[in-house]
Design a protein around this motif. Structure first.
Motif, mmCIF file in Angstrom:
data_model
loop_
_atom_site.group_PDB
_atom_site.id
_atom_site.type_symbol
_atom_site.label_atom_id
_atom_site.label_comp_id
_atom_site.label_asym_id
_atom_site.label_seq_id
_atom_site.Cartn_x
_atom_site.Cartn_y
_atom_site.Cartn_z
ATOM 1 N N SER A 113 0.857 -1.190 0.000
ATOM 2 C CA SER A 113 0.000 0.000 0.000
ATOM 3 C C SER A 113 0.893 1.240 0.000
ATOM 4 O O SER A 113 2.106 1.149 0.194
ATOM 5 C CB SER A 113 -0.932 -0.016 1.215
ATOM 6 O OG SER A 113 -0.226 0.301 2.383
ATOM 7 N N SER A 146 -1.743 -2.026 -3.663
ATOM 8 C CA SER A 146 -2.966 -2.432 -2.972
ATOM 9 C C SER A 146 -3.410 -1.363 -1.978
ATOM 10 O O SER A 146 -2.621 -0.509 -1.577
ATOM 11 C CB SER A 146 -2.750 -3.767 -2.245
ATOM 12 O OG SER A 146 -1.875 -3.612 -1.157
ATOM 13 N N ARG A 147 -4.688 -1.442 -1.622
ATOM 14 C CA ARG A 147 -5.282 -0.484 -0.687
ATOM 15 C C ARG A 147 -5.044 0.955 -1.158
ATOM 16 O O ARG A 147 -4.701 1.838 -0.376
ATOM 17 C CB ARG A 147 -4.746 -0.715 0.718
ATOM 18 C CG ARG A 147 -5.127 -2.087 1.250
ATOM 19 C CD ARG A 147 -4.531 -2.439 2.583
ATOM 20 N NE ARG A 147 -4.548 -1.312 3.500
ATOM 21 C CZ ARG A 147 -3.666 -1.154 4.468
ATOM 22 N NH1 ARG A 147 -2.731 -2.034 4.663
ATOM 23 N NH2 ARG A 147 -3.735 -0.116 5.276
#
Length: 174
Positions: A113, A146-147
């Motif tokens: 992230s 991600s995220r």
């Protein structure tokens, strides 16, 4: 010949388990003739819980590996899994079990992230991937954003940072 994919990341909460389970389900759906398995090496056993709660709906088997906490039997455990593709969900560390998973893999996936803490951990994970590739140049790794919140500066900048460190997936997990 069995293909092995491992999740490599030092930090917990980086989407290793989410990526492992969803990738396994997607592969099972796209390639129904292949046997897909998740090897759950994380002591929390989150991947096992998710897959067992699906009651077979996603067409993926799950196997506990690395119960000794070090992965000393990882080679035999992975070899014993009757599957065409095995995805290893690893614990939140770069300890011996994760290193052994990387050594057994054809492909290492590094979800990350945009937080500064995650990026710091990702640098270490990339270093590990590159060391494994030095031992066997046929191995590959892929960074997975991600995220990501695309309406933030850190979310918009993540892909550029990751691409400077190595190959990054075209897709992003929001």
């Amino acid at each position: 010949m069995k293909k092995v994919i491992s999740m490599i990341q030092k930090k917990g909460g980086s989407a290793k388990t989410t990526t492992a389970v969803h990738l396994a389900a997607a592969l099972s759906g796209l390639f129904p003739n292949l046997k897909i398995a998740v090897a759950d090496a994380d002591p929390q056993q989150s991947a096992s819980i998710w897959i067992r709660r699906s009651h077979g709906a996603i067409g993926v088997s799950v196997h506990q590996v690395g119960a000794d906490g070090e992965g000393r039997n990882m080679r035999d455990e992975i070899d014993a899994i009757n599957a065409d593709v095995v995805i290893i969900d690893t614990p939140p560390s770069l300890e011996s079990i994760t290193l052994r998973a990387a050594l057994r893999s054809n492909l290492m996936l590094v979800p990350t992230s945009p937080s500064i803490v995650d990026l710091s951990a990702t640098k270490e994970a990339v270093k590990t991937c590159k060391e494994v590739i030095e031992l066997n140049p046929d191995k590959k790794y892929l960074l997975i954003p991600s995220r990501v919140q695309h309406n933030t500066a850190s979310g918009r900048e993540l892909r550029g940072i990751l691409e400077a460190w190595g190959p990054a997936s075209e897709g992003t997990i929001s």
